[in-house]
Design an enzyme around this catalytic site. Structure first.
Site, mmCIF file in Angstrom:
data_model
loop_
_atom_site.group_PDB
_atom_site.id
_atom_site.type_symbol
_atom_site.label_atom_id
_atom_site.label_comp_id
_atom_site.label_asym_id
_atom_site.label_seq_id
_atom_site.Cartn_x
_atom_site.Cartn_y
_atom_site.Cartn_z
ATOM 1 N N HIS A 37 0.837 -1.204 0.000
ATOM 2 C CA HIS A 37 0.000 0.000 0.000
ATOM 3 C C HIS A 37 0.878 1.263 0.000
ATOM 4 O O HIS A 37 0.604 2.227 -0.705
ATOM 5 C CB HIS A 37 -0.867 0.039 1.262
ATOM 6 N N VAL A 176 5.052 -5.634 -4.261
ATOM 7 C CA VAL A 176 6.041 -5.533 -3.185
ATOM 8 C C VAL A 176 6.008 -6.846 -2.399
ATOM 9 O O VAL A 176 4.930 -7.349 -2.066
ATOM 10 C CB VAL A 176 5.739 -4.336 -2.259
ATOM 11 N N ARG A 187 -3.823 -10.257 4.237
ATOM 12 C CA ARG A 187 -4.289 -11.581 4.668
ATOM 13 C C ARG A 187 -3.151 -12.501 5.119
ATOM 14 O O ARG A 187 -3.428 -13.560 5.688
ATOM 15 C CB ARG A 187 -5.080 -12.254 3.543
HETATM 16 P P1 AMP Z 1 -6.323 -3.887 -0.651
HETATM 17 O O1 AMP Z 1 -6.214 -3.024 0.559
HETATM 18 O O2 AMP Z 1 -5.890 -5.293 -0.433
HETATM 19 O O3 AMP Z 1 -7.671 -3.778 -1.320
HETATM 20 O O4 AMP Z 1 -5.285 -3.319 -1.705
HETATM 21 C C1 AMP Z 1 -5.290 -1.967 -2.094
HETATM 22 C C2 AMP Z 1 -4.346 -1.781 -3.258
HETATM 23 O O5 AMP Z 1 -3.032 -2.174 -2.868
HETATM 24 C C3 AMP Z 1 -4.722 -2.644 -4.479
HETATM 25 O O6 AMP Z 1 -4.544 -1.881 -5.664
HETATM 26 C C4 AMP Z 1 -3.720 -3.777 -4.401
HETATM 27 O O7 AMP Z 1 -3.423 -4.357 -5.656
HETATM 28 C C5 AMP Z 1 -2.495 -3.061 -3.841
HETATM 29 N N1 AMP Z 1 -1.594 -4.033 -3.222
HETATM 30 C C6 AMP Z 1 -1.911 -4.970 -2.298
HETATM 31 N N2 AMP Z 1 -0.826 -5.720 -2.002
HETATM 32 C C7 AMP Z 1 0.182 -5.263 -2.765
HETATM 33 C C8 AMP Z 1 1.566 -5.620 -2.931
HETATM 34 N N3 AMP Z 1 2.113 -6.634 -2.244
HETATM 35 N N4 AMP Z 1 2.312 -4.922 -3.810
HETATM 36 C C9 AMP Z 1 1.769 -3.898 -4.525
HETATM 37 N N5 AMP Z 1 0.479 -3.508 -4.411
HETATM 38 C C10 AMP Z 1 -0.304 -4.172 -3.548
#
Ligand code: AMP
Length: 282
Positions: A37, A176, A187
Site C-alpha cells: 500500500h 512488493v 491476509r
Molecule cells: P487492498 O487493501 O488489499 O484492497 O489493496 C489496495 C491496493 O493495494 C490494491 O490496488 C492492491 O493491488 C495493492 N496491493 C496490495 N498488495 C500489494 C503488494 N504486495 N504490492 C503492490 N500492491 C499491492
C-alpha cells in the site's frame, strides 16, 4: 493530513482543490497497510499535488463465507503510516455512508470477471467495480494507483474505466514482496507459522517457471503442470488455479508469447493467497 468520513465534507474540500487546479492522485484500499500500500502512496505523492487514500472494507466484494468480519481493521496505525507518506486526505467512510438504504445499482464487467478468481468468488469483482466506480465519482482523481498484486482486478478496472469513459488515468505499481518472496498482503497475518513458512514456494515456483519459459519452453500445459507439482511438493496449500494468460485480456494461452502472465491462487486452510509473474516474449 486529514481523515474525512463524509462525502459532503470531502466534496467541500475537493471544490477548493479543483479551484486551485491541483492534481489528485487516488489510492483505493481496504486498510491494514503494508509496504505494498505504501508504495502506491509514494507513487501518488511523487506524481500529484494532492494524495487521497480511501480506507473502506467493502462488504459487497466479500462472499457470504468469506472473511469480511475478521478482515484486519487498524485505522489509528494506518493513519500514522499514511501521514509518514505525506498523504493529504484519508477518506474513511462508514458502510452506511457508501451504501445508503435502497442501493440498487451495481457495475459489472462481463466475461473477465468470471475467470480466474471470479470462478471461486462469483460476485467479488462486481463488488470491486461497484465500489471503485463510486470512489472515482466521490474523489474525482486525475490518476488512480493500483497494485499488480491483484492483476485481474487491475485489468477489470482498466476495462471498466475505458468502457464507461471514466475520466481518470490508471497506474499499475509492481508487487512488493517480503524478503523471502511472499507477496505482501493484509491476509498474510491469517497464516499459521507452518503455512507462513511454506507460502514463499508460490513465488519461487513462478520465478522458476519464468526461467524455464525464457529458456525456450513456451508450452503452457507443461509449465503449469510443473508449477502445480512444485507447489504440491513443497507445501500443504490447495491449488485453486494456475493459469498462463495474456496479460492484457486475461484469456488463457496454450503457447506462451507476447505480454503474458502466470497467475495462481492457492488456499492454506481458509486463507486464499494470489500471486502472479509477468513476462514479455517476442
Ligand atoms: P487492498 O487493501 O488489499 O484492497 O489493496 C489496495 C491496493 O493495494 C490494491 O490496488 C492492491 O493491488 C495493492 N496491493 C496490495 N498488495 C500489494 C503488494 N504486495 N504490492 C503492490 N500492491 C499491492
Amino acid at each position: 493530513m486529514r481523515t474525512i468520513k463524509s462525502i459532503n465534507s470531502l466534496k467541500r474540500e475537493l471544490k477548493i482543490i479543483k479551484s486551485k487546479n491541483q492534481t489528485i492522485g487516488f489510492v483505493p484500499t481496504m486498510g491494514a497497510f503494508h509496504k505494498g500500500h505504501l508504495s502506491l502512496m509514494r507513487n501518488a505523492r511523487r506524481d500529484n499535488d494532492i494524495v487521497i487514500v480511501s480506507i473502506f472494507v467493502n462488504p459487497t466484494q466479500f462472499g457470504p463465507k468469506e472473511d469480511f468480519e475478521k478482515y484486519p481493521r487498524q485505522i489509528k496505525i494506518d493513519e500514522l503510516f499514511a501521514k509518514k507518506e505525506k498523504v493529504d486526505i484519508i477518506f474513511y467512510p462508514s458502510a452506511k455512508e457508501i451504501y445508503k438504504d435502497c442501493h440498487l445499482t451495481y457495475v459489472n464487467v462481463t466475461n473477465i470477471s468470471k475467470v480466474l478468481c471470479g470462478r471461486s468468488r462469483p460476485n467479488h469483482f462486481e463488488g470491486v467495480t461497484t465500489i471503485v466506480s463510486k470512489l472515482i465519482n466521490i474523489t474525482e482523481p486525475d490518476v488512480m494507483y493500483l497494485g499488480q498484486k491483484d492483476a485481474q482486478q487491475a485489468v477489470i478496472i482498466k476495462t471498466m474505466v475505458k468502457d464507461l469513459n471514466f475520466n481518470v488515468a490508471i497506474k499499475i505499481c509492481p508487487i512488493v514482496r517480503e524478503k523471502d518472496g511472499l507477496a505482501m498482503s493484509s491476509r498474510n497475518s491469517y497464516l499459521s507459522q507452518k503455512h507462513r513458512q511454506e507460502a514463499p514456494c508460490l513465488y519461487k515456483s513462478l520465478k522458476e517457471a519464468k526461467k524455464m519459459i525464457l529458456a525456450g519452453n513456451t508450452n503452457s500445459k507443461s509449465i503449469l503442470s510443473w508449477v502445480a507439482s512444485n507447489i504440491k511438493n513443497n507445501s500443504s496449500g490447495i491449488i485453486d488455479y494456475t493459469e498462463c494468460i495474456n496479460a492484457d485480456t486475461l484469456m488463457p494461452i496454450s503457447r506462451i508469447k507476447g505480454r503474458a502472465m502466470i497467475a495462481l491462487a492457492v488456499k492454506f486452510r481458509k486463507t486464499r493467497l494470489i500471486d502472479n509473474i509477468l513476462f514479455h516474449l517476442k
